[in-house]
Design an enzyme around this catalytic site. Structure first.
Site, PDB file in Angstrom:
ATOM      1  N   GLY A 190       0.611  -1.197  -0.059  1.00 39.71           N
ATOM      2  CA  GLY A 190      -0.028  -0.151   0.021  1.00 39.71           C
ATOM      3  C   GLY A 190       0.764   1.421  -0.102  1.00 39.71           C
TER       4      GLY A 190
ATOM      5  N   GLU B 151       4.365  -6.401   1.410  1.00 37.28           N
ATOM      6  CA  GLU B 151       3.699  -6.777   0.196  1.00 37.28           C
ATOM      7  C   GLU B 151       3.520  -5.531  -0.465  1.00 37.28           C
ATOM      8  OE1 GLU B 151      -0.182  -8.100   1.625  1.00 37.28           O
ATOM      9  OE2 GLU B 151       0.707 -10.386   2.084  1.00 37.28           O
ATOM     10  N   PRO B 152       4.670  -4.735  -0.787  1.00 39.19           N
ATOM     11  CA  PRO B 152       4.579  -3.867  -1.855  1.00 39.19           C
ATOM     12  C   PRO B 152       4.426  -4.041  -3.325  1.00 39.19           C
ATOM     13  CG  PRO B 152       6.857  -4.014  -1.410  1.00 39.19           C
ATOM     14  CD  PRO B 152       6.244  -5.346  -0.710  1.00 39.19           C
ATOM     15  N   GLY B 153       3.391  -3.611  -3.898  1.00 42.30           N
ATOM     16  CA  GLY B 153       3.377  -3.506  -5.480  1.00 42.30           C
ATOM     17  C   GLY B 153       3.610  -2.252  -6.163  1.00 42.30           C
ATOM     18  N   ARG B 154       2.986  -1.384  -5.903  1.00 40.19           N
ATOM     19  CA  ARG B 154       3.049  -0.150  -6.614  1.00 40.19           C
ATOM     20  C   ARG B 154       4.193   0.760  -6.164  1.00 40.19           C
ATOM     21  NH1 ARG B 154      -1.444   3.105  -7.897  1.00 40.19           N
ATOM     22  NH2 ARG B 154      -2.661   2.108  -6.180  1.00 40.19           N
TER      23      ARG B 154
ATOM     24  N   ARG C 150      -6.305   4.160 -15.129  1.00 38.08           N
ATOM     25  CA  ARG C 150      -6.251   4.486 -13.734  1.00 38.08           C
ATOM     26  C   ARG C 150      -6.845   6.145 -13.894  1.00 38.08           C
ATOM     27  NH1 ARG C 150      -2.547   6.052 -11.334  1.00 38.08           N
ATOM     28  NH2 ARG C 150      -3.248   5.477  -9.204  1.00 38.08           N
TER      29      ARG C 150
ATOM     30  N   CYS D  76     -14.936   5.422 -27.395  1.00 38.75           N
ATOM     31  CA  CYS D  76     -16.035   5.804 -27.417  1.00 38.75           C
ATOM     32  C   CYS D  76     -16.705   6.032 -25.860  1.00 38.75           C
ATOM     33  CB  CYS D  76     -16.911   5.138 -28.346  1.00 38.75           C
ATOM     34  SG  CYS D  76     -16.345   4.818 -29.856  1.00 38.75           S
TER      35      CYS D  76
ATOM     36  N   TYR E 159      -0.309  -1.329 -11.925  1.00 38.64           N
ATOM     37  CA  TYR E 159      -1.587  -1.077 -12.327  1.00 38.64           C
ATOM     38  C   TYR E 159      -1.996  -0.470 -13.716  1.00 38.64           C
ATOM     39  CZ  TYR E 159      -1.387  -2.693  -7.555  1.00 38.64           C
ATOM     40  OH  TYR E 159      -1.180  -3.351  -6.477  1.00 38.64           O
TER      41      TYR E 159
HETATM   42  C1  LIG Z   1      -2.675  -5.285  -3.894  1.00 43.53           C
HETATM   43  C2  LIG Z   1      -2.095  -5.663  -2.625  1.00 43.53           C
HETATM   44  C3  LIG Z   1      -1.005  -5.420  -2.475  1.00 43.53           C
HETATM   45  C4  LIG Z   1      -0.192  -4.662  -3.107  1.00 43.53           C
HETATM   46  O1  LIG Z   1      -0.622  -3.204  -2.872  1.00 43.53           O
HETATM   47  P1  LIG Z   1       0.354  -1.949  -3.510  1.00 43.53           P
HETATM   48  O2  LIG Z   1      -0.885  -0.814  -2.953  1.00 43.53           O
HETATM   49  O3  LIG Z   1       0.374  -2.105  -4.911  1.00 43.53           O
HETATM   50  O4  LIG Z   1       1.439  -1.860  -2.711  1.00 43.53           O
HETATM   51  C5  LIG Z   1      -0.571  -6.148  -1.092  1.00 43.53           C
HETATM   52  N1  LIG Z   1      -1.069  -7.190  -0.382  1.00 43.53           N
HETATM   53  C6  LIG Z   1      -2.204  -7.660  -0.854  1.00 43.53           C
HETATM   54  C7  LIG Z   1      -3.124  -8.493  -0.015  1.00 43.53           C
HETATM   55  C8  LIG Z   1      -3.032  -7.039  -1.910  1.00 43.53           C
HETATM   56  O5  LIG Z   1      -4.033  -7.403  -2.454  1.00 43.53           O
END
Ligand SMILES: *Cc1c(COP(=O)(O)O)cnc(C)c1O
Length: 452
Positions: free
Chosen positions: A267, A301-304, A340, A372, A401
């Site tokens: 997050g 658990e970082p993604g973004r 987005r 469209c 994303y």
């Molecule tokens: C999507 C998700 C993440 C990653 O979130 P980011 O905002 O991209 O860091 C981590 N843990 C869980 C369970 C998620 O669903």
């Protein structure tokens, strides 16, 4: 050209200048001859090879961010493992770069699990999260013997136990709790409030954890939270969630239940415009302050935060259209590529690629795609120079994303993906063929026979 004002108009919009956007992104630079360059590769060269629209990822930035996150966690004295949330960007080359940095994976589907494995991430470093794992997905997770399954409901715990026992396996399960904190993000990406579908209520957690300990086929290993995405409001929501998690761990221990680790979720937000986004050091500090006393390893658990800043979406101008009231810059990228802005009202930096356009006078333009829908608008009133058909623009911070949320709406094929690594680059996913959009479809026999 009536509405092309001098560059000074940019300040009125409050948006950062091109130079400021580039300066804040280490993999980008503007060259007098080559224009906008990612690492050492001009985007114009990539467009000539891969066409547009195309997603371009910087391997160097992926590595740098993975390292700085780990350094921040280590610097706070934490024993921590990082499990990249693969849903943010599932491209195999991206996953491979992150696997090379020793990152594990957080997956939310069979596809995510298979992608992580295909990229070389060991099962022993994979966490499976998500509120609706199917029986098939649970079976796969058990067969692969992944590190951890994050359970989100009593129902899921019972199902996992039955499956694992039947397969002669033991599921290592963390209980995802819903800490009921507001992460202060866009409503569509906040996940830690009691009204959200995610996790179990913290009040129910001790009972469920004890149940896990009693069930066959389940080894309870810890607790997990994930409170939302693009968190930029400081550490308060994280601290609130982790404080509740620490209380829960103490209660579980007092009840004689084993807790081996704490999963702190993802997050962490990034600055898309110029918003003050927290640094990983702040997150590490918040974890240390709230969970440090427990003496347990933590997981992130970082993604973004890892992938977002590492990518751009490269697009071409189809035409510049002077509307009755506004100048429209119509691109060959659309909301089906980058959703987005339409979905979250997200702001993305948009830079011209050519060195001439980068310093040309600017005026307000609405940047749109050809789909469209009026929602197919990337930006309104953005200060941009006049751009001719075929000129290139780059959307910044599109590495997370972005491609993963693409669709083929309007029968538009999925865009190509490119990885840049120093002076090298490669197309790492072919542009989808239009024929592929028709493949797999067939007419029922009663419609196929004879003329329509
Ligand atoms: C999507 C998700 C993440 C990653 O979130 P980011 O905002 O991209 O860091 C981590 N843990 C869980 C369970 C998620 O669903």
């Amino acid at each position: 050209m009536a509405n092309t004002a001098p560059a000074a108009s940019r300040a009125e919009s409050g948006d950062p200048s091109f130079a400021e956007l580039i300066a804040a992104r280490p993999h980008l630079s503007l060259h007098a001859l080559d224009g906008l360059v990612v690492e050492e590769v001009p985007l114009a060269r990539i467009a000539a090879v891969a066409g547009t629209p195309a997603w371009v990822y910087s391997a160097g930035t992926l590595r740098r961010r993975a390292r700085s996150l780990r350094a921040a966690l280590a610097g706070a004295g934490l024993s921590a493992s990082v499990h990249y949330a693969v849903k943010a960007n599932t491209n195999l080359a991206v996953l491979r770069v992150l696997a090379g940095e020793g990152l594990g994976a957080d997956v939310v589907s069979e596809g995510g699990l298979r992608a992580a494995r295909a990229a070389g991430i060991p099962a022993s470093a994979i966490v499976f999260s998500g509120v609706g794992k199917t029986e098939r997905e649970m079976r796969l997770a058990l067969a692969e013997d992944i590190l951890q399954i994050n359970a989100e409901s009593a129902e899921e715990i019972e199902a996992l136990s039955a499956l694992a026992a039947g397969m002669g396996r033991v599921a290592r399960v963390a209980l995802r709790v819903n800490p009921d904190v507001d992460a202060g993000t866009h409503a569509k990406i906040t996940t830690g409030r009691s009204e959200n579908k995610f996790g179990v209520a913290i009040a129910d957690a001790p009972g469920l954890y004890a149940r896990m300990a009693a069930l066959p086929g389940i080894e309870p290993v810890g607790v997990a939270v994930h409170i939302g995405s693009q968190i930029t409001s400081g550490m308060a929501p994280y601290r609130a969630a982790y404080t509740r998690l620490a209380e829960l761990v103490r209660a579980l221990r007092a009840a004689g239940l084993p807790v081996l680790r704490v999963d702190c979720g993802g997050g962490l937000g990034i600055p898309y415009r110029d918003e003050p986004a927290p640094l990983p050091e702040a997150l590490a500090g918040a974890i240390k302050a709230t969970l440090g006393d427990l003496g347990l390893p933590v997981m992130l658990e970082p993604g973004r935060w890892i992938a977002g800043p590492a990518g751009v979406l490269l697009a071409s101008v189809v035409m510049q259209k002077q509307g009755a009231e506004r100048r429209f810059l119509v691109l060959d990228a659309a909301m089906n590529d980058l959703i987005r802005p339409a979905m979250y009202e997200a702001w993305h930096g948009i830079l011209p690629v050519s060195p001439v356009a980068a310093v040309a006078p600017q005026g307000p333009a609405d940047v749109v795609g050809p789909v469209c829908e009026t929602g197919d608008t990337f930006a309104r009133g953005r200060a941009l120079p006049m751009l001719q058909p075929g000129e290139l623009v780059a959307f910044l911070d599109a590495g997370a994303y972005g491609a993963v949320m693409s669709s083929t709406y309007n029968m538009r094929p999925l865009a190509a993906e490119v990885l840049v690594d120093g002076a090298r680059f490669a197309v790492v996913r072919d542009r989808q063929d239009v024929a592929a959009l028709l493949a797999g479809q067939r007419l029922p026999h009663w419609l196929a026979e004879g003329a329509p």
